[in-house]
Design a protein around this motif. Structure first.
Motif, PDB file in Angstrom:
ATOM      1  N   ASN A 127      58.405  47.522  36.547  1.00 60.75           N
ATOM      2  CA  ASN A 127      58.860  46.055  37.008  1.00 60.75           C
ATOM      3  C   ASN A 127      57.747  45.103  37.135  1.00 60.75           C
ATOM      4  O   ASN A 127      56.888  45.525  37.538  1.00 60.75           O
ATOM      5  CB  ASN A 127      59.827  46.032  37.845  1.00 60.75           C
ATOM      6  N   ALA A 128      58.215  43.871  36.792  1.00 60.77           N
ATOM      7  CA  ALA A 128      57.162  43.004  36.918  1.00 60.77           C
ATOM      8  C   ALA A 128      56.982  42.464  38.584  1.00 60.77           C
ATOM      9  O   ALA A 128      58.035  42.531  39.056  1.00 60.77           O
ATOM     10  CB  ALA A 128      57.480  41.711  36.293  1.00 60.77           C
ATOM     11  N   PHE A 129      55.922  42.348  38.998  1.00 60.33           N
ATOM     12  CA  PHE A 129      55.679  41.921  40.415  1.00 60.33           C
ATOM     13  C   PHE A 129      56.372  40.337  40.534  1.00 60.33           C
ATOM     14  O   PHE A 129      56.116  39.461  39.600  1.00 60.33           O
ATOM     15  CB  PHE A 129      54.421  41.907  40.900  1.00 60.33           C
ATOM     16  N   ASP A 130      57.312  40.135  41.368  1.00 56.17           N
ATOM     17  CA  ASP A 130      57.973  38.742  41.443  1.00 56.17           C
ATOM     18  C   ASP A 130      56.626  37.863  42.041  1.00 56.17           C
ATOM     19  O   ASP A 130      56.758  36.791  41.720  1.00 56.17           O
ATOM     20  CB  ASP A 130      58.937  39.033  42.560  1.00 56.17           C
ATOM     21  N   VAL A 131      55.921  38.282  43.207  1.00 59.01           N
ATOM     22  CA  VAL A 131      55.106  37.526  43.757  1.00 59.01           C
ATOM     23  C   VAL A 131      53.716  38.012  43.614  1.00 59.01           C
ATOM     24  O   VAL A 131      53.477  39.308  44.195  1.00 59.01           O
ATOM     25  CB  VAL A 131      55.273  36.994  45.242  1.00 59.01           C
ATOM     26  N   VAL A 132      52.614  37.366  43.122  1.00 57.98           N
ATOM     27  CA  VAL A 132      51.240  38.225  43.328  1.00 57.98           C
ATOM     28  C   VAL A 132      50.494  37.051  44.261  1.00 57.98           C
ATOM     29  O   VAL A 132      50.249  35.993  43.629  1.00 57.98           O
ATOM     30  CB  VAL A 132      50.582  38.547  41.957  1.00 57.98           C
ATOM     31  N   ILE A 133      49.834  37.500  45.291  1.00 60.08           N
ATOM     32  CA  ILE A 133      48.959  36.566  46.047  1.00 60.08           C
ATOM     33  C   ILE A 133      47.554  37.257  45.927  1.00 60.08           C
ATOM     34  O   ILE A 133      47.179  38.171  46.088  1.00 60.08           O
ATOM     35  CB  ILE A 133      49.331  36.699  47.449  1.00 60.08           C
ATOM     36  N   LEU A 134      46.597  36.178  45.240  1.00 55.21           N
ATOM     37  CA  LEU A 134      45.322  36.542  44.959  1.00 55.21           C
ATOM     38  C   LEU A 134      44.299  36.038  45.759  1.00 55.21           C
ATOM     39  O   LEU A 134      44.489  34.452  46.151  1.00 55.21           O
ATOM     40  CB  LEU A 134      45.122  36.240  43.542  1.00 55.21           C
ATOM     41  N   GLY A 135      43.341  36.511  46.237  1.00 56.38           N
ATOM     42  CA  GLY A 135      42.080  35.796  46.813  1.00 56.38           C
ATOM     43  C   GLY A 135      41.168  35.257  45.731  1.00 56.38           C
ATOM     44  O   GLY A 135      41.119  35.816  44.574  1.00 56.38           O
ATOM     45  N   MET A 136      40.081  34.794  46.310  1.00 51.89           N
ATOM     46  CA  MET A 136      38.746  34.778  45.250  1.00 51.89           C
ATOM     47  C   MET A 136      37.569  34.936  45.993  1.00 51.89           C
ATOM     48  O   MET A 136      37.423  34.637  47.062  1.00 51.89           O
ATOM     49  CB  MET A 136      38.762  33.563  44.470  1.00 51.89           C
ATOM     50  N   GLY A 137      36.410  35.634  45.435  1.00 54.11           N
ATOM     51  CA  GLY A 137      35.326  35.662  46.111  1.00 54.11           C
ATOM     52  C   GLY A 137      34.483  34.753  45.540  1.00 54.11           C
ATOM     53  O   GLY A 137      34.620  33.999  44.534  1.00 54.11           O
ATOM     54  N   SER A 138      33.134  34.477  46.366  1.00 53.64           N
ATOM     55  CA  SER A 138      32.154  33.447  45.961  1.00 53.64           C
ATOM     56  C   SER A 138      31.723  33.629  44.506  1.00 53.64           C
ATOM     57  O   SER A 138      30.922  32.608  44.084  1.00 53.64           O
ATOM     58  CB  SER A 138      31.205  33.214  46.999  1.00 53.64           C
ATOM     59  N   ASP A 139      31.644  34.936  43.965  1.00 50.63           N
ATOM     60  CA  ASP A 139      31.235  35.223  42.886  1.00 50.63           C
ATOM     61  C   ASP A 139      32.467  35.164  41.441  1.00 50.63           C
ATOM     62  O   ASP A 139      31.977  35.538  40.430  1.00 50.63           O
ATOM     63  CB  ASP A 139      30.557  36.803  42.676  1.00 50.63           C
ATOM     64  N   GLY A 140      33.456  34.572  41.971  1.00 44.60           N
ATOM     65  CA  GLY A 140      34.560  34.457  40.954  1.00 44.60           C
ATOM     66  C   GLY A 140      35.215  35.689  40.737  1.00 44.60           C
ATOM     67  O   GLY A 140      36.205  35.715  39.749  1.00 44.60           O
ATOM     68  N   HIS A 141      35.072  36.858  41.553  1.00 48.50           N
ATOM     69  CA  HIS A 141      36.000  37.992  41.324  1.00 48.50           C
ATOM     70  C   HIS A 141      37.408  37.554  42.132  1.00 48.50           C
ATOM     71  O   HIS A 141      37.431  36.814  43.066  1.00 48.50           O
ATOM     72  CB  HIS A 141      35.558  39.183  41.955  1.00 48.50           C
ATOM     73  N   THR A 142      38.428  38.503  41.644  1.00 49.69           N
ATOM     74  CA  THR A 142      39.630  38.475  42.300  1.00 49.69           C
ATOM     75  C   THR A 142      40.206  39.831  42.331  1.00 49.69           C
ATOM     76  O   THR A 142      39.742  40.587  41.248  1.00 49.69           O
ATOM     77  CB  THR A 142      40.737  37.333  41.826  1.00 49.69           C
ATOM     78  N   ALA A 143      41.099  40.064  43.238  1.00 46.64           N
ATOM     79  CA  ALA A 143      41.448  41.506  43.236  1.00 46.64           C
ATOM     80  C   ALA A 143      39.968  42.441  43.601  1.00 46.64           C
ATOM     81  O   ALA A 143      39.285  41.726  44.499  1.00 46.64           O
ATOM     82  CB  ALA A 143      42.225  42.035  42.275  1.00 46.64           C
ATOM     83  N   SER A 144      39.907  43.369  42.683  1.00 45.57           N
ATOM     84  CA  SER A 144      38.799  44.104  42.854  1.00 45.57           C
ATOM     85  C   SER A 144      38.080  43.840  41.460  1.00 45.57           C
ATOM     86  O   SER A 144      37.255  44.806  40.789  1.00 45.57           O
ATOM     87  CB  SER A 144      38.375  45.485  43.232  1.00 45.57           C
TER      88      SER A 144
END
Ligand code: 6PG
Length: 232
Positions: A127-144
């Motif tokens: 199933n699709a995730f209903d909500v995804v909360i992402l952060g961001m690093g100073s190098d422009g990464h998100t998740a890993s």
């Protein structure tokens, strides 16, 4: 769709109040529509107070599947573990009964993605995730999705739902959900705080090289609504 939508607040308290209400509304709508909701949260320090707010929300948490966007390959007792942060700040109070699915399996991180695909609940994989909360690093990464990782191109383009990745600029090998899963979500929230991250975010919007700034994979697509919540 006009991604990403920028929503800013004067301080983290008003941001977290608003974002928490929005997340709860989306999860309630999912439970009403489908009988369950799927929530993907990120690690790092930014979401800790948001986790604490969410934990106090009167929601049918027993109907919520909860998973991390990525995990450092360390024991859940390690202070660097994202699971440790979720267990400490989110899995208590009203949210104690949420169905948390750990990504850390204690095995070799290289074999973990394939192994997880055999043991994760079908709901999570189908199933699709209903909500995804992402952060961001100073190098422009998100998740890993780290730009410095040697396999970042395959992580961003794979059909695999999960991949192992070894950043050069951050500790620990990691396992991460890939864009293959994240970009099937019904709603993505990018949660960032501080002027430095706003400058990084603005830079991410000026070009389209996703290998250089992997968060562009999220910000520049037009299939999934992306709302960015920011405060100084
Ligand atoms: C992780 C996170 C990562 C995080 C950013 C921002 O495992 O570190 O998933 O993507 O969201 O690095 O971290 P901060 O919120 O601590 O700045």
């Amino acid at each position: 769709m006009n991604n990403p939508t920028w929503i800013e607040y004067n301080n983290t308290t008003t941001l977290e109040t608003a974002l928490c209400a929005e997340i709860v509304a989306q999860l309630e709508a999912a439970i009403t529509a489908r009988g369950f909701a799927m929530l993907m949260v990120s690690g790092g320090k930014t979401p800790i107070q948001l986790f604490r707010r969410l934990a106090a929300q009167p929601l049918l948490w027993s109907k919520v599947w909860l998973c991390l966007a990525d995990e450092r390959w360390v024991s859940p007792t390690n202070q660097d573990s994202n699971e440790a942060s979720v267990r400490t700040h989110l899995l208590h109070g009203e949210a104690a009964v949420a169905n948390f699915i750990s990504l850390y399996q204690g095995s070799d991180v290289k074999t973990a993605p394939a192994h997880l695909c055999t043991i994760l609940p079908e709901e999570l994989l189908q199933n699709a995730f209903d909500v995804v909360i992402l952060g961001m690093g100073s190098d422009g990464h998100t998740a890993s999705w780290f730009p410095c990782a040697t396999n970042i191109e395959s992580v961003l383009n794979t059909s695999m739902p999960l991949m192992a990745i070894q950043p050069q600029t951050a500790p620990h090998a990691r396992i991460t959900w890939t864009p293959r899963v994240v970009l099937k979500a019904r709603q993505i929230f990018v949660h960032i705080v501080g002027t430095n991250k706003k400058q990084v975010y603005d830079r991410a919007l000026t070009h389209d090289d996703c290998l250089m700034m992997p968060i562009r994979t999220v910000l520049l697509q037009q299939q999934v609504p992306v709302h960015t919540y920011w405060s100084p």
